[in-house]
Design a protein around this motif. Structure first.
Motif, mmCIF file in Angstrom:
data_model
loop_
_atom_site.group_PDB
_atom_site.id
_atom_site.type_symbol
_atom_site.label_atom_id
_atom_site.label_comp_id
_atom_site.label_asym_id
_atom_site.label_seq_id
_atom_site.Cartn_x
_atom_site.Cartn_y
_atom_site.Cartn_z
ATOM 1 N N GLU A 1 -28.102 55.427 -80.429
ATOM 2 C CA GLU A 1 -27.876 55.545 -79.144
ATOM 3 C C GLU A 1 -27.247 56.157 -78.305
ATOM 4 O O GLU A 1 -26.943 56.902 -77.328
ATOM 5 C CB GLU A 1 -27.596 53.706 -79.186
ATOM 6 C CG GLU A 1 -27.250 54.093 -77.857
ATOM 7 C CD GLU A 1 -27.438 54.646 -76.138
ATOM 8 O OE1 GLU A 1 -28.715 53.651 -76.008
ATOM 9 O OE2 GLU A 1 -26.767 54.694 -75.876
ATOM 10 N N LYS A 2 -26.106 56.791 -79.668
ATOM 11 C CA LYS A 2 -24.963 58.033 -79.229
ATOM 12 C C LYS A 2 -24.587 58.847 -79.148
ATOM 13 O O LYS A 2 -24.490 59.784 -79.496
ATOM 14 C CB LYS A 2 -24.308 57.408 -80.230
ATOM 15 C CG LYS A 2 -22.692 56.258 -80.313
ATOM 16 C CD LYS A 2 -22.262 56.044 -78.416
ATOM 17 C CE LYS A 2 -20.877 56.832 -79.384
ATOM 18 N NZ LYS A 2 -20.036 55.874 -79.961
ATOM 19 N N PRO B 1 -25.192 60.977 -73.583
ATOM 20 C CA PRO B 1 -23.907 60.005 -73.113
ATOM 21 C C PRO B 1 -25.340 59.337 -72.170
ATOM 22 O O PRO B 1 -26.534 59.213 -72.260
ATOM 23 C CB PRO B 1 -23.862 60.862 -71.687
ATOM 24 C CG PRO B 1 -23.829 62.492 -73.180
ATOM 25 C CD PRO B 1 -25.107 62.462 -73.929
ATOM 26 N N GLY B 2 -24.547 57.728 -71.825
ATOM 27 C CA GLY B 2 -26.130 56.932 -71.089
ATOM 28 C C GLY B 2 -26.611 56.089 -71.811
ATOM 29 O O GLY B 2 -26.581 56.462 -73.143
ATOM 30 N N GLN B 3 -27.537 55.610 -71.344
ATOM 31 C CA GLN B 3 -28.109 54.628 -71.811
ATOM 32 C C GLN B 3 -29.809 55.852 -72.783
ATOM 33 O O GLN B 3 -30.255 56.517 -72.137
ATOM 34 C CB GLN B 3 -29.168 54.141 -71.539
ATOM 35 C CG GLN B 3 -29.918 53.256 -71.903
ATOM 36 C CD GLN B 3 -30.433 51.424 -71.139
ATOM 37 O OE1 GLN B 3 -29.731 51.012 -70.262
ATOM 38 N NE2 GLN B 3 -31.480 51.154 -71.191
ATOM 39 N N THR B 4 -29.371 55.496 -74.021
ATOM 40 C CA THR B 4 -30.375 56.416 -74.779
ATOM 41 C C THR B 4 -31.509 55.453 -75.011
ATOM 42 O O THR B 4 -32.829 55.602 -74.937
ATOM 43 C CB THR B 4 -30.012 57.245 -75.807
ATOM 44 O OG1 THR B 4 -29.031 57.952 -75.629
ATOM 45 C CG2 THR B 4 -30.791 57.921 -76.647
ATOM 46 N N THR C 1 -29.366 49.368 -74.237
ATOM 47 C CA THR C 1 -28.197 49.097 -73.090
ATOM 48 C C THR C 1 -26.672 48.548 -73.752
ATOM 49 O O THR C 1 -26.500 48.328 -74.376
ATOM 50 C CB THR C 1 -28.596 47.251 -72.547
ATOM 51 O OG1 THR C 1 -28.300 46.054 -73.581
ATOM 52 C CG2 THR C 1 -29.710 47.645 -71.894
ATOM 53 N N ALA C 2 -26.321 49.133 -72.847
ATOM 54 C CA ALA C 2 -24.493 48.551 -73.506
ATOM 55 C C ALA C 2 -24.174 46.995 -74.111
ATOM 56 O O ALA C 2 -23.364 47.141 -74.489
ATOM 57 C CB ALA C 2 -23.866 48.851 -71.852
ATOM 58 N N ASP D 1 -20.752 54.680 -73.902
ATOM 59 C CA ASP D 1 -21.200 55.703 -72.966
ATOM 60 C C ASP D 1 -20.096 56.971 -73.564
ATOM 61 O O ASP D 1 -19.144 56.088 -73.893
ATOM 62 C CB ASP D 1 -21.155 55.830 -72.155
ATOM 63 C CG ASP D 1 -22.106 56.888 -71.127
ATOM 64 O OD1 ASP D 1 -21.835 56.108 -70.148
ATOM 65 O OD2 ASP D 1 -22.123 57.844 -71.736
ATOM 66 N N ASP E 1 -18.396 60.726 -72.130
ATOM 67 C CA ASP E 1 -17.952 61.975 -71.870
ATOM 68 C C ASP E 1 -19.058 63.329 -72.219
ATOM 69 O O ASP E 1 -18.491 63.509 -73.745
ATOM 70 C CB ASP E 1 -16.669 62.599 -71.293
ATOM 71 C CG ASP E 1 -16.243 64.074 -70.481
ATOM 72 O OD1 ASP E 1 -17.126 64.918 -70.768
ATOM 73 O OD2 ASP E 1 -15.612 63.731 -69.540
ATOM 74 N N GLN F 1 -20.231 65.438 -76.431
ATOM 75 C CA GLN F 1 -21.680 65.217 -76.914
ATOM 76 C C GLN F 1 -21.680 66.170 -78.627
ATOM 77 O O GLN F 1 -22.540 65.588 -79.432
ATOM 78 C CB GLN F 1 -23.334 66.028 -76.582
ATOM 79 C CG GLN F 1 -23.995 65.550 -77.026
ATOM 80 C CD GLN F 1 -24.925 65.756 -75.643
ATOM 81 O OE1 GLN F 1 -24.619 65.462 -75.103
ATOM 82 N NE2 GLN F 1 -26.122 64.620 -76.076
#
Lengths: 203, 94, 537
Positions: free
Chosen positions: C56-57, C60-63, C66-67, C455, C457, C461
């Protein structure tokens, strides 16, 4: 060499050490509540004093005496079994159970009285009380509730002991379970010895 | 296989212990009449501690058990006291 | 004593057959294996959850989730790893298996209680699993169950809290059993200071299990009371204090980390003398440092709370004690290295893992000091720096200690040997993967990346991607290590009784051990690490 199963009977010093260690865990279990009590009492000394007036010190004192006497009867039952007086031992244990029953009946009426007044955690009345009083009652119910649970457990344990004396499994040679049951019962007494002044005698 | 301590508490010894405990209980109840302010807690706890020590020593037979067990019991109470004391380093100074 | 049908010597594995004989066993060795298999299954499940989080990480954002799912994942990953794998871990597996043997006893003090503890453990573990699937959604409070969220959240928190309570009870009973065993069941002649160091580490651990666990037990009950009865201890609206929860929680959970690490230290303390063929350097300091860690570990819990609003005086106190508690660990590192110095060192897999343990544990330990220092803590609290720190200490420490232990004692437990070559290859993947997975988290943590965040910044990454690659390499290493061991447990070449030329009692009995360990209980006449005829290559 034959592969025999381990002996069913545990050496008494070993068994007793095991019970003492278990008592330590019970002390720390209640200890967590005592930490909360200490913190809240120091913060809300006045509210605690005021809330404790709701408690009936006479009933509390009676329960204290009841438990102290029951500690004596259970200690005497051990002497009796060591002196090969199984009948006396059972009688004293039965007396202990009666005293436990008296304690629980008192507890029932105490709680019933407060619940009748809507003085219990989460009630409509509770929400209107000063913060310190809410803390006091929360502690009162949780501490005496957990303690009462241990009275019941202790009572069950002592009942098993009585049955084993009757069947002869516990006798003047082998009475580890009775010793351990007695130790557990004394713990129940010990905790109440601390609870009584902290809850009832802070008026 | 059973190697109990040889000591058997007599009935009269047990009665004596109960009597002392009842006297201490009475003192605790009467003591609340005396206004000691912050020391009321201390006195109540002190008397309770004496009672607890008596129950441990006589009813629970610690007096006649081996030293190691007595050491453990002391250690347990001491540890608990230290943990409460450290907790109060926060609350007292907040 | 030979089994007349198969002509294989009678040992604890073939003593009785069938699933029922395993489920009703009171043999400490079989119970150790029951724990080994249950812990391995749960470890693999939680590791897969970890891998999913890392996937998931990777961006960024959903991969892939969900959160909300992510929050549930790190919660259950933590609950399983902490309460089901690492806290019971070494003590339940190797302590159960080897404690009685190493002190010259037939079994633990209370064998039936031992089996009962395993059943309580399984019940707690299953309850924890159940909390994931029952009505409502899986808990998302983190394994730390902080109030006010844990008191207010709509998820299955009560079931998870109950699971933790039950698991704690199993831990307490095991600790109790071990303390009595060590006090009462040592072989004739085995005085306290002739006892090997793994049992000593179990002794120190058992006292923590016994005395600290009840506090978290009652605290979890208090949270249940908050949720169900609105008792208010931790609710400011009713007069309570949420920081009080943190105090109570960490009063257990900090000593708990010493429950995790002390047995691992004990294991490597056995491995170093064997693979150096000389006595442990500083037996007595290691004994006292183990007991010191257990004791002082009770006084440092506030270092998890430096930013929560506790008084300056208590922050000062906890930071100071945190530095103090590092000293006995440092003493041990010195002693381990000194044990190897001048010895006939044989770099077999157990030693390889033990040396890795020192390396990883040291990094974890030093970064613990960085966190324990008040000023730096403010920057680093709740960042990925903390995540890296505790994974180095727990996974690098206890985990690699566990791997060292299984590679050390495997031939004794199964009577067979694994492939050394494959063990070394798996180690390589594990070691590289581990560092690639966790080291970048130190860096991005210092740069400000918070923990438990779904999520991030984009500037973080690079670190996140490196970490995810590391996770995959690590998983390959785990698969390799576990397969090597599982395969050879049945099909490996028969191992001799003492393949590593060890001198402690477990190496003096057959592999696998007989049902009652010893034909005749030994009488101990000398120190535990006497290498009369050191084996040189």
């Amino acid at each position: 060499m034959s592969t025999t199963e381990h002996s069913e009977l545990i050496d008494s010093d070993t068994g007793k050490l095991g019970m003492w260690l278990f008592l330590f865990t019970e002390l720390f279990l209640f200890g967590g509540l005592f930490i909360v009590y200490a913190v809240m009492r120091s913060k809300y000394a006045h509210d605690f004093h005021h809330a404790a007036l709701e408690l009936n010190a006479f009933v509390g004192a009676t329960n204290t005496v009841v438990l102290l006497v029951s500690s004596m009867t259970v200690a005497m039952s051990l002497t009796a079994i060591q002196q090969k007086r199984a009948g006396k031992a059972m009688g004293l244990l039965f007396l202990t159970l009666i005293l436990a029953g008296v304690f629980m009946v008192n507890k029932y009426f105490e709680w019933g009285h407060k619940i009748g007044l809507h003085l219990y955690p989460g009630s409509d009345v509770m929400k209107t009380l000063p913060h310190g009083e809410i803390m006091f009652f929360g502690l009162y119910f949780m501490m005496t509730g957990l303690h009462a649970l241990h009275v019941i457990i202790g009572g069950i344990l002592l009942t098993i002991v009585i049955m084993r004396i009757k069947s002869g499994k516990i006798n003047s040679e082998h009475y580890l379970l009775q010793e351990n049951g007695a130790l557990y019962w004394h713990l129940v007494d010990l905790i109440w010895i601390f609870l009584f002044p902290l809850l009832y005698l802070i008026t | 296989m059973n190697n109990h301590e040889n000591h058997v508490s007599s009935d009269s010894a047990n009665w004596t212990v109960l009597l002392i405990l009842l006297i201490l209980t009475t003192i605790s109840i009467l003591a609340i009449k005396i206004h000691l302010g912050p020391f009321t807690v201390a006195l109540a706890l002190l008397l309770a501690s004496v009672k607890v020590t008596i129950v441990l020593t006589y009813f629970m037979h610690l007096k006649f058990e081996n030293v190691l067990l007595r050491l453990m019991v002391c250690g347990v109470f001491l540890l608990f006291a230290v943990v409460i004391a450290i907790t109060f380093i926060d609350y007292y100074f907040r | 004593m030979i089994n007349s049908i198969t002509k294989v010597p009678l040992n604890y594995l073939n003593h009785k057959n069938g699933l029922w004989s395993w489920l009703t066993t009171t043999d400490h060795k079989r119970i150790g294996l029951l724990y080994l298999y249950s812990i391995t299954i749960f470890f693999c499940a939680a590791a897969i959850l970890g891998l999913l989080m890392r996937i998931e990480k990777i961006a960024p954002g959903q991969t892939i989730m969900t959160a909300q799912t992510y929050n549930g994942m790190f919660t259950i990953h933590g609950i399983i790893m902490i309460f089901i794998v690492v806290i019971p871990g070494l003590a339940a597996v190797f302590g159960n298996f080897f404690l009685p043997i190493m002190i010259g006893a037939k079994d633990v003090a209370f064998p039936k209680l031992n089996l009962f503890s395993w059943y309580i453990y399984i019940f707690g573990a299953l309850l924890g699993l159940y909390s994931q699937f029952a009505n409502g959604h899986s808990p998302d409070t983190g394994w730390t169950f902080y109030v006010p969220y844990s008191a207010a959240a709509s998820s299955n928190v009560v079931i998870a809290l109950t699971a933790a309570f039950v698991l704690g009870f199993a831990s307490i009973l095991t600790g109790l059993n071990f303390i009595v065993t060590i006090h009462r069941m040592r072989a004739p002649g085995m005085t306290w200071f002739r006892m090997p160091l793994f049992p000593w580490s179990l002794y120190a651990t058992a006292w923590i299990q016994l005395l600290a666990t009840p506090i978290v037990g009652i605290t979890l009950l208090m949270v249940i009371a908050e949720r169900t009865l609105h008792i208010g201890f931790f609710d400011p609206a009713l007069g309570g204090d949420p920081v009080l929860y943190q105090h109570l929680f960490w009063i257990y959970s900090h000593p708990a980390v010493y429950v995790m690490i002390l047995p691992a230290m004990g294991v490597v303390t056995e491995i170093f003398p064997t693979f150096s063929q000389k006595p442990v350097f500083g037996y007595v300091p290691i004994v006292f440092s183990s007991m010191a860690i257990a004791l002082v570990g009770y006084f440092v819990w506030g270092h998890h709370m430096f930013t929560s609003g506790i008084s300056y005086e208590s922050r000062w106190f906890f930071s100071f004690l945190t530095f103090i508690v590092a000293i006995p660990s440092a003493i041990k590192v010195f002693n381990w290295l000194s044990t190897m110095y001048g010895g006939s060192v044989d770099l077999k897999p157990p030693l390889l893992y033990a040396i890795s343990f020192i390396f990883l544990f040291t990094i974890g330990g030093f970064t613990g000091l960085t966190l324990g220092s008040l000023a730096t803590n403010i920057q680093l609290h709740n960042t990925d720096f903390v995540v890296a720190h505790f994974h180095y200490i727990i996974f690098g420490g206890m985990g690699f200690g566990f791997f060292a232990g299984i590679h050390y004692w495997f031939p004794k437990m199964y009577g067979r040997m694994y492939s050394i070559k494959w063990a070394n290859i798996a180690w390589g993947f594990l070691f590289v993967g581990f560092n690639l997975l966790y080291f970048p988290l130190f860096v991005i943590g210092i740069q400000g990346m918070p923990r438990r965040y779904f999520d991030y910044d984009p500037k973080f990454q690079t670190g996140e991607v490196l970490s995810t690659i590391g996770a995959f390499i690590l998983i390959f290493g785990l698969i390799g290590m576990i397969s090597n061991l599982v395969y050879h447990s049945r099909r490996g070449p028969v191992a001799p009784a003492n393949p590593w030329h060890g001198v402690t009692l477990e190496w003096q009995i057959p592999s696998p051990p007989p049902h009652e360990n010893f034909d005749e209980l030994p009488v101990i006449t000398h120190d535990p690490y006497l290498f009369e005829h050191p084996h040189t290559k």
